[in-house]
Design a protein around this motif. Structure first.
Motif, PDB file in Angstrom:
ATOM      1  N   TYR A   1      -0.043 -12.250   9.222  1.00  0.00           N
ATOM      2  CA  TYR A   1      -0.838 -11.887   8.045  1.00  0.00           C
ATOM      3  C   TYR A   1      -1.853 -10.796   8.356  1.00  0.00           C
ATOM      4  CZ  TYR A   1      -5.101 -14.270   9.559  1.00  0.00           C
ATOM      5  OH  TYR A   1      -6.239 -14.629  10.231  1.00  0.00           O
ATOM      6  N   THR A   2      -2.251 -10.641   9.634  1.00  0.00           N
ATOM      7  CA  THR A   2      -3.263  -9.634   9.952  1.00  0.00           C
ATOM      8  C   THR A   2      -2.704  -8.225   9.979  1.00  0.00           C
ATOM      9  OG1 THR A   2      -2.903  -9.948  12.326  1.00  0.00           O
ATOM     10  CG2 THR A   2      -4.628 -11.270  11.291  1.00  0.00           C
ATOM     11  N   ASN A   3      -1.412  -8.049  10.211  1.00  0.00           N
ATOM     12  CA  ASN A   3      -0.868  -6.694  10.257  1.00  0.00           C
ATOM     13  C   ASN A   3       0.162  -6.433   9.158  1.00  0.00           C
ATOM     14  OD1 ASN A   3       1.428  -8.029  11.163  1.00  0.00           O
ATOM     15  ND2 ASN A   3       1.148  -7.446  13.293  1.00  0.00           N
ATOM     16  N   PHE A   4       0.223  -7.296   8.149  1.00  0.00           N
ATOM     17  CA  PHE A   4       1.149  -7.064   7.046  1.00  0.00           C
ATOM     18  C   PHE A   4       0.788  -5.793   6.287  1.00  0.00           C
ATOM     19  CE2 PHE A   4       2.571  -7.991   2.590  1.00  0.00           C
ATOM     20  CZ  PHE A   4       3.926  -7.911   2.844  1.00  0.00           C
ATOM     21  N   GLN A   5      -0.479  -5.398   6.337  1.00  0.00           N
ATOM     22  CA  GLN A   5      -0.896  -4.172   5.661  1.00  0.00           C
ATOM     23  C   GLN A   5      -0.169  -2.954   6.225  1.00  0.00           C
ATOM     24  OE1 GLN A   5      -4.783  -2.658   6.851  1.00  0.00           O
ATOM     25  NE2 GLN A   5      -5.031  -4.451   8.168  1.00  0.00           N
ATOM     26  N   PHE A   6       0.258  -3.003   7.505  1.00  0.00           N
ATOM     27  CA  PHE A   6       0.995  -1.883   8.071  1.00  0.00           C
ATOM     28  C   PHE A   6       2.316  -1.679   7.337  1.00  0.00           C
ATOM     29  CE2 PHE A   6      -0.990  -3.401  12.317  1.00  0.00           C
ATOM     30  CZ  PHE A   6      -2.222  -2.946  11.897  1.00  0.00           C
ATOM     31  N   ASP A   7       2.909  -2.767   6.904  1.00  0.00           N
ATOM     32  CA  ASP A   7       4.209  -2.701   6.243  1.00  0.00           C
ATOM     33  C   ASP A   7       4.088  -2.225   4.805  1.00  0.00           C
ATOM     34  OD1 ASP A   7       6.968  -2.960   6.151  1.00  0.00           O
ATOM     35  OD2 ASP A   7       6.892  -5.026   5.476  1.00  0.00           O
ATOM     36  N   THR A   8       2.915  -2.360   4.203  1.00  0.00           N
ATOM     37  CA  THR A   8       2.769  -2.066   2.774  1.00  0.00           C
ATOM     38  C   THR A   8       1.974  -0.795   2.483  1.00  0.00           C
ATOM     39  OG1 THR A   8       0.824  -3.526   2.713  1.00  0.00           O
ATOM     40  CG2 THR A   8       2.949  -4.488   2.100  1.00  0.00           C
ATOM     41  N   SER A   9       1.206  -0.299   3.446  1.00  0.00           N
ATOM     42  CA  SER A   9       0.322   0.838   3.165  1.00  0.00           C
ATOM     43  C   SER A   9       1.096   2.039   2.625  1.00  0.00           C
ATOM     44  CB  SER A   9      -0.440   1.235   4.437  1.00  0.00           C
ATOM     45  OG  SER A   9      -1.322   0.208   4.826  1.00  0.00           O
ATOM     46  N   PHE A  10       2.185   2.402   3.288  1.00  0.00           N
ATOM     47  CA  PHE A  10       2.932   3.574   2.828  1.00  0.00           C
ATOM     48  C   PHE A  10       3.849   3.245   1.653  1.00  0.00           C
ATOM     49  CE2 PHE A  10       1.156   5.696   6.360  1.00  0.00           C
ATOM     50  CZ  PHE A  10       1.291   7.053   6.097  1.00  0.00           C
ATOM     51  N   MET A  11       4.033   1.951   1.359  1.00  0.00           N
ATOM     52  CA  MET A  11       4.696   1.619   0.092  1.00  0.00           C
ATOM     53  C   MET A  11       3.800   1.992  -1.082  1.00  0.00           C
ATOM     54  SD  MET A  11       6.540  -2.029   0.798  1.00  0.00           S
ATOM     55  CE  MET A  11       7.745  -2.256   2.105  1.00  0.00           C
ATOM     56  N   TYR A  12       2.501   1.726  -0.941  1.00  0.00           N
ATOM     57  CA  TYR A  12       1.565   2.181  -1.970  1.00  0.00           C
ATOM     58  C   TYR A  12       1.620   3.700  -2.093  1.00  0.00           C
ATOM     59  CZ  TYR A  12      -0.486  -2.418  -0.921  1.00  0.00           C
ATOM     60  OH  TYR A  12      -0.689  -3.753  -0.685  1.00  0.00           O
ATOM     61  N   MET A  13       1.668   4.373  -0.939  1.00  0.00           N
ATOM     62  CA  MET A  13       1.736   5.836  -0.935  1.00  0.00           C
ATOM     63  C   MET A  13       2.981   6.315  -1.687  1.00  0.00           C
ATOM     64  SD  MET A  13      -0.662   7.431   1.013  1.00  0.00           S
ATOM     65  CE  MET A  13      -1.824   7.110   2.332  1.00  0.00           C
ATOM     66  N   ILE A  14       4.122   5.712  -1.394  1.00  0.00           N
ATOM     67  CA  ILE A  14       5.374   6.139  -2.019  1.00  0.00           C
ATOM     68  C   ILE A  14       5.316   5.932  -3.533  1.00  0.00           C
ATOM     69  CG2 ILE A  14       7.824   5.591  -2.218  1.00  0.00           C
ATOM     70  CD1 ILE A  14       7.803   5.033   0.796  1.00  0.00           C
ATOM     71  N   ALA A  15       4.837   4.762  -3.959  1.00  0.00           N
ATOM     72  CA  ALA A  15       4.745   4.494  -5.399  1.00  0.00           C
ATOM     73  C   ALA A  15       3.803   5.483  -6.075  1.00  0.00           C
ATOM     74  CB  ALA A  15       4.277   3.058  -5.633  1.00  0.00           C
ATOM     75  N   GLY A  16       2.664   5.732  -5.452  1.00  0.00           N
ATOM     76  CA  GLY A  16       1.712   6.673  -6.029  1.00  0.00           C
ATOM     77  C   GLY A  16       2.255   8.090  -6.085  1.00  0.00           C
ATOM     78  N   LEU A  17       2.909   8.540  -5.025  1.00  0.00           N
ATOM     79  CA  LEU A  17       3.459   9.900  -4.999  1.00  0.00           C
ATOM     80  C   LEU A  17       4.581  10.056  -6.024  1.00  0.00           C
ATOM     81  CD1 LEU A  17       3.555  10.537  -1.147  1.00  0.00           C
ATOM     82  CD2 LEU A  17       2.004  11.594  -2.809  1.00  0.00           C
ATOM     83  N   CYS A  18       5.387   9.025  -6.211  1.00  0.00           N
ATOM     84  CA  CYS A  18       6.458   9.105  -7.213  1.00  0.00           C
ATOM     85  C   CYS A  18       5.872   9.240  -8.619  1.00  0.00           C
ATOM     86  CB  CYS A  18       7.364   7.877  -7.125  1.00  0.00           C
ATOM     87  SG  CYS A  18       8.433   7.848  -5.672  1.00  0.00           S
ATOM     88  N   MET A  19       4.822   8.476  -8.929  1.00  0.00           N
ATOM     89  CA  MET A  19       4.194   8.606 -10.255  1.00  0.00           C
ATOM     90  C   MET A  19       3.556   9.979 -10.429  1.00  0.00           C
ATOM     91  SD  MET A  19       2.572   4.894 -11.230  1.00  0.00           S
ATOM     92  CE  MET A  19       1.959   4.416  -9.625  1.00  0.00           C
ATOM     93  N   LEU A  20       2.927  10.489  -9.374  1.00  0.00           N
ATOM     94  CA  LEU A  20       2.342  11.824  -9.449  1.00  0.00           C
ATOM     95  C   LEU A  20       3.414  12.891  -9.664  1.00  0.00           C
ATOM     96  CD1 LEU A  20      -0.329  11.572  -6.626  1.00  0.00           C
ATOM     97  CD2 LEU A  20      -0.791  11.956  -9.047  1.00  0.00           C
ATOM     98  N   LYS A  21       4.566  12.715  -9.007  1.00  0.00           N
ATOM     99  CA  LYS A  21       5.643  13.696  -9.169  1.00  0.00           C
ATOM    100  C   LYS A  21       6.202  13.649 -10.578  1.00  0.00           C
ATOM    101  CE  LYS A  21       8.222  16.983  -8.138  1.00  0.00           C
ATOM    102  NZ  LYS A  21       7.631  18.302  -7.892  1.00  0.00           N
ATOM    103  N   LEU A  22       6.361  12.468 -11.137  1.00  0.00           N
ATOM    104  CA  LEU A  22       6.827  12.369 -12.526  1.00  0.00           C
ATOM    105  C   LEU A  22       5.856  13.064 -13.473  1.00  0.00           C
ATOM    106  CD1 LEU A  22       8.240   8.735 -12.927  1.00  0.00           C
ATOM    107  CD2 LEU A  22       9.458  10.874 -13.346  1.00  0.00           C
ATOM    108  N   TYR A  23       4.583  12.862 -13.250  1.00  0.00           N
ATOM    109  CA  TYR A  23       3.582  13.478 -14.119  1.00  0.00           C
ATOM    110  C   TYR A  23       3.536  14.988 -13.904  1.00  0.00           C
ATOM    111  CZ  TYR A  23      -0.779  13.991 -16.714  1.00  0.00           C
ATOM    112  OH  TYR A  23      -1.727  14.346 -17.636  1.00  0.00           O
ATOM    113  N   GLN A  24       3.718  15.416 -12.663  1.00  0.00           N
ATOM    114  CA  GLN A  24       3.636  16.841 -12.351  1.00  0.00           C
ATOM    115  C   GLN A  24       4.754  17.637 -13.008  1.00  0.00           C
ATOM    116  OE1 GLN A  24       5.484  18.371  -8.967  1.00  0.00           O
ATOM    117  NE2 GLN A  24       3.660  19.396  -8.169  1.00  0.00           N
ATOM    118  N   LYS A  25       5.907  17.011 -13.210  1.00  0.00           N
ATOM    119  CA  LYS A  25       7.038  17.731 -13.786  1.00  0.00           C
ATOM    120  C   LYS A  25       6.678  18.393 -15.107  1.00  0.00           C
ATOM    121  CE  LYS A  25      10.936  15.188 -11.774  1.00  0.00           C
ATOM    122  NZ  LYS A  25      11.818  16.338 -11.491  1.00  0.00           N
ATOM    123  N   ARG A  26       5.961  17.708 -15.971  1.00  0.00           N
ATOM    124  CA  ARG A  26       5.617  18.258 -17.284  1.00  0.00           C
ATOM    125  C   ARG A  26       4.160  18.698 -17.369  1.00  0.00           C
ATOM    126  NH1 ARG A  26      10.602  17.813 -20.559  1.00  0.00           N
ATOM    127  NH2 ARG A  26      11.904  16.634 -19.125  1.00  0.00           N
TER     128      ARG A  26
END
Length: 816
Positions: free
Chosen positions: A557-582
């Motif tokens: 439980y102490t290092n589970f954040q390592f597995d999820t940190s860049f998942m947040y990054m990926i989700a955020g970047l995908c939403m930004l890319k969708l918004y950037q298109k238009r």
């Protein structure tokens, strides 16, 4: 002189024939006897010591007081080719003892001592007495083909009252475990059990599997080297070897190289309390010296030792993993050839035939040539000055401040309205996304790697296998790594992330060549091509693979954040890319975006540390979640033209009064309003769920919020694209269908739940299961395979979904 006086005293007080046989136990026995005689003399007592020749499988009923001491002498023949265990069982029949009885077993290379009642301590030093004790004697190795060994059981007490006891010494015929044969037995806190296993020829690694139909009592499984003493009590079982707590399941992978004698003991100890396995907390005694009745804590257990996989399976697993993901490279190359052909045709077509004919028939040739030269010079100057563009130059368009309120508040917006900034400026702006995430990756990954190496070292040195939450039934070690298969299966994220970067690079090069040629399609048609966010997404996918591998070095439980940190990054970047298109001109800057993602990761850490059952934390987080949702909704609805200052509340009330109450008018931007209302419903529902349920896995809850918002926005984008009369080309449609199917299978394997750090290590092992693919990979490894492919497919969808607009002028492409 001391030894001589002890020897004389020994013969003066001992009755029975024991002449030459007394010498055989050696110097340790003589020293022990001298010490007892010295103590007895110091207190002024004369103890009558009686030695008896004893036999196996005979129950001796006797009485002991402070004035007498009984020694039971046993002998047995051991051979090098056969191993038999010897077990001593003691029952104290008297109740309310003032002093316990001390039993000392003296062997050739070891001395085992224990008192009865046996007092075992639990949490908060609770005391549990046991009147029935059974202990197995360790078996020192012998070099002779056959040897007769002697051992003695000494019984003594300081109680002046006579205490009745029963003593029985028996042979354990099935002391050596056989490969692939289940052995059943019963153990309790005062009657631990252990058995010997010898590596057969040709077997270098085995898996010791322990099973029970009973969840409680909690027990400990240990693997120890062949040596004396054997640590087989609750208070010392963790001293050496490898150990883990268990309820119904336990498994330890044992390698021959760790045991020089090519054999080991499998030790099973039942704990005095169940808290370590997630059981209920016992009451605390009123007095510190109060003894607690432990009740019946016997547990029926099965143990079986099976050979682990050999090196060929390791090689097959690695080749399989490489083969799957390397196959995407030639497939992508084939698709790239088809795409090149389509792109060449696209960029060779005119934008508007009538416009081209008008230019050719009405504009003088000299003017055309001069315009072409000027365009070429502008292109060259843009390329030459690209490296000198600064971030402060982003909003240098002369009329940007004067007309953006007018442009962005129109009822119908087109991409040309929000693509007015210079391309070189926007390209520089979006390249910062890539460089920032590359910098973040380096500074984030280095301490993570160092930390997980430390975790793995601690596991290997201490032998405590409760530190890491593996699927122990399918954890294949390699070198210092305990679960190499879980690390290897993350290779897909890295390889497919690299492949995506190559695909983006290829598109970037083709687009830049078209821009240098001043191709009208590249300059005026389609969604503006900015590749910085795509580069950032590919880098994030590679980092997800690296950090997921780091997490699986020792998952907890102490290092589970390592597995999820860049998942947040990926989700955020995908939403930004969708918004950037238009909305290329008004998309968030890299600094703002990464600051928001950093805040998400910060809350993720707080949730892991403080979120479990903490109502205050959940209230604060839910309030922040709802406020952030409302703030973002306002910014999106008004295209960034809503000022956040001290008058924001007054303007909100004024709009509600004038538009909704007084005029009863509907929203000006219907489509945006529908999206934002749905988004607020989803996010408010998630906030309410978190506040009510307060899930233990806060990191996964936070990731679920990000994924739900991404899916909602993606669905909205596809629906609006179809409503606007646009179409999805064959390649993008295939990617969408393929990705949806792969995501479905991936989520199925993800929810199998082979282990969970939300529970105790023993409860987590109840979910462990055997390997299901090539005898090397488990369900979670397949999740890694499929999710990496699904993420790669999702990125391709974002990359190709607007290819149908490459020949459509931007003033005809709707903004939504």
């Amino acid at each position: 002189m001391v030894f001589r006086s002890c020897w004389k005293s020994r013969h003066k007080n001992v009755s029975g024939a024991a002449g030459p046989r007394w010498i055989r136990p050696g110097l340790a026995a003589l020293l022990w006897f001298c010490v007892t005689q010295f103590v007895c003399g110091a207190v002024g007592e004369t103890k009558n010591v009686v030695q008896k020749d004893a036999e196996f499988d005979v129950t001796y009923n006797d009485t002991v007081t402070s004035e007498n001491q009984t020694i039971y002498a046993f002998n047995h023949t051991i051979s090098r080719n056969k191993t038999e265990g010897v077990r001593v069982t003691v029952d104290v029949l008297s109740q309310g003892l003032e002093s316990p009885i001390l039993f000392v077993v003296r062997q050739k290379q070891a001395v085992l001592s224990f008192q009865v009642p046996l007092i075992l301590r639990g949490l908060y030093q609770r005391k549990y007495p046991y009147n029935h004790v059974g202990r197995t004697l360790c078996q020192p190795p012998t070099r002779a083909l056959s040897e007769t060994q002697y051992f003695f059981v000494d019984v003594s007490t300081l109680s002046s009252q006579g205490t009745n006891y029963q003593l029985r010494v028996s042979r354990v015929e099935s002391f050596t475990l056989q490969t692939d044969k289940k052995f059943s037995f019963t153990a309790s806190p005062s009657q631990p059990q252990y058995f010997k296993y010898v590596f057969p020829d040709g077997v270098d690694t085995v898996i010791v599997k322990v099973n029970s139909d009973m969840t409680f009592p909690c027990s400990v499984m240990s693997v120890q080297d062949i040596q004396c003493p054997v640590y087989d009590l609750d208070n010392n079982v963790a001293f050496i070897g490898m150990y883990q707590t268990m309820t119904k399941k336990g498994a330890i992978t044992v390698q021959r190289k760790d045991f020089p004698s090519n054999s080991f003991y499998v030790v099973i100890v039942v704990k005095t309390e169940d808290e370590a396995c997630g059981g209920p907390l016992r009451f605390y005694p009123l007095r510190p010296d109060e003894l607690i009745d432990a009740g019946n804590r016997s547990k029926a257990i099965d143990v079986m030792v099976s050979p682990a996989i050999n090196s060929e399976v390791y090689v097959m697993g690695m080749l399989f993993c490489l083969g799957i993901f390397l196959s995407f490279y030639p497939l992508t190359l084939l698709m790239a050839c088809v795409e090149n052909k389509r792109t060449m045709i696209t960029f060779s077509l005119p934008v508007d035939t009538n416009r081209t004919l008008f230019i050719l028939t009405h504009v003088p040739l000299s003017l055309l040539l001069s315009s072409e030269r000027s365009l070429d010079s502008v292109g060259r100057s843009r390329q030459e000055s690209l490296s000198s563009v600064e971030e402060d130059d982003y909003d240098t368009l002369d009329d940007i401040d004067s007309d953006k309120n007018i442009v962005r508040t129109k009822k119908f917006l087109y991409v040309s309205d929000l693509a007015r900034k210079d391309k070189r400026i926007l390209s520089k702006k979006y390249q910062i996304y890539f460089w920032n995430i590359a910098t973040i990756a380096v500074f984030y990954a280095l301490p993570v790697v160092q930390l997980v190496i430390t975790y793995q070292t601690v596991v290997n040195v201490t032998g405590n296998q409760d530190i890491c939450f593996y699927n122990f039934l399918c954890a294949h070690p390699l070198g210092a790594l305990s679960a190499f298969n879980n690390i290897l299966s993350n290779m897909g994220y890295v390889m497919l992330g690299l492949l995506f970067l190559l695909i983006v690079l290829k598109r970037d090069i083709i687009h830049n060549r078209a821009m240098v040629r001043n191709d009208l399609n590249a300059l005026e048609c389609g969604i503006p091509k900015h590749f910085g966010l795509f580069y950032a997404m590919g880098t994030a996918l590679m980092m997800e693979g690296l950090l997921s591998a780091c997490y699986h070095v020792c998952p907890n439980y102490t290092n589970f954040q390592f597995d999820t940190s860049f998942m947040y990054m990926i989700a955020g970047l995908c939403m930004l890319k969708l918004y950037q298109k238009r909305h290329p001109d008004i998309n968030a800057s890299a600094y703002t975006a990464y600051a928001c993602l950093a805040a998400v990761i910060f809350f993720s850490v707080l949730g892991v540390v403080f979120g479990k059952g903490n109502m205050v934390f959940w209230i604060v987080f839910s309030v922040i979640h709802i406020l952030a949702t409302m703030l973002l909704s306002t910014q999106l609805y008004y295209m960034g033209r809503w000022r956040m200052d001290s008058g924001v509340l007054r303007r909100i009330v004024n709009i509600i009064y004038t538009d909704s109450i007084r005029q009863c008018s509907g929203p000006l931007y219907i489509d945006r309003m529908v999206l934002l209302v749905m988004g607020n419903i989803v996010n408010w529902s998630l906030a309410a769920y978190g506040l009510i349920e307060r899930p233990n896995d806060f990191a996964s809850y936070l990731l679920a919020i990000a994924i739900c918002n991404l899916l909602l926005y993606f669905a909205f984008y596809i629906i609006m694209k179809m409503r606007s009369g646009e179409r999805i080309q064959c390649l993008a449609l295939v990617c969408i269908l393929f990705t949806a199917v792969v995501w479905g299978f991936a989520l199925y394997f993800f929810f199998q739940g082979l282990s969970t750090w939300q529970k105790t290590p023993a409860e987590s092992r109840e979910h462990n299961r055997e390997c299901i693919l090539l005898s090397f990979f488990d369900d979670h490894d397949i999740w890694h395979f499929l999710s990496s492919i699904a993420m790669f497919g999702s990125f391709l969808v974002l990359l190709t979904m607007d290819d149908d607009l490459d020949t459509v002028q931007r003033d005809k492409i709707f903004v939504f």
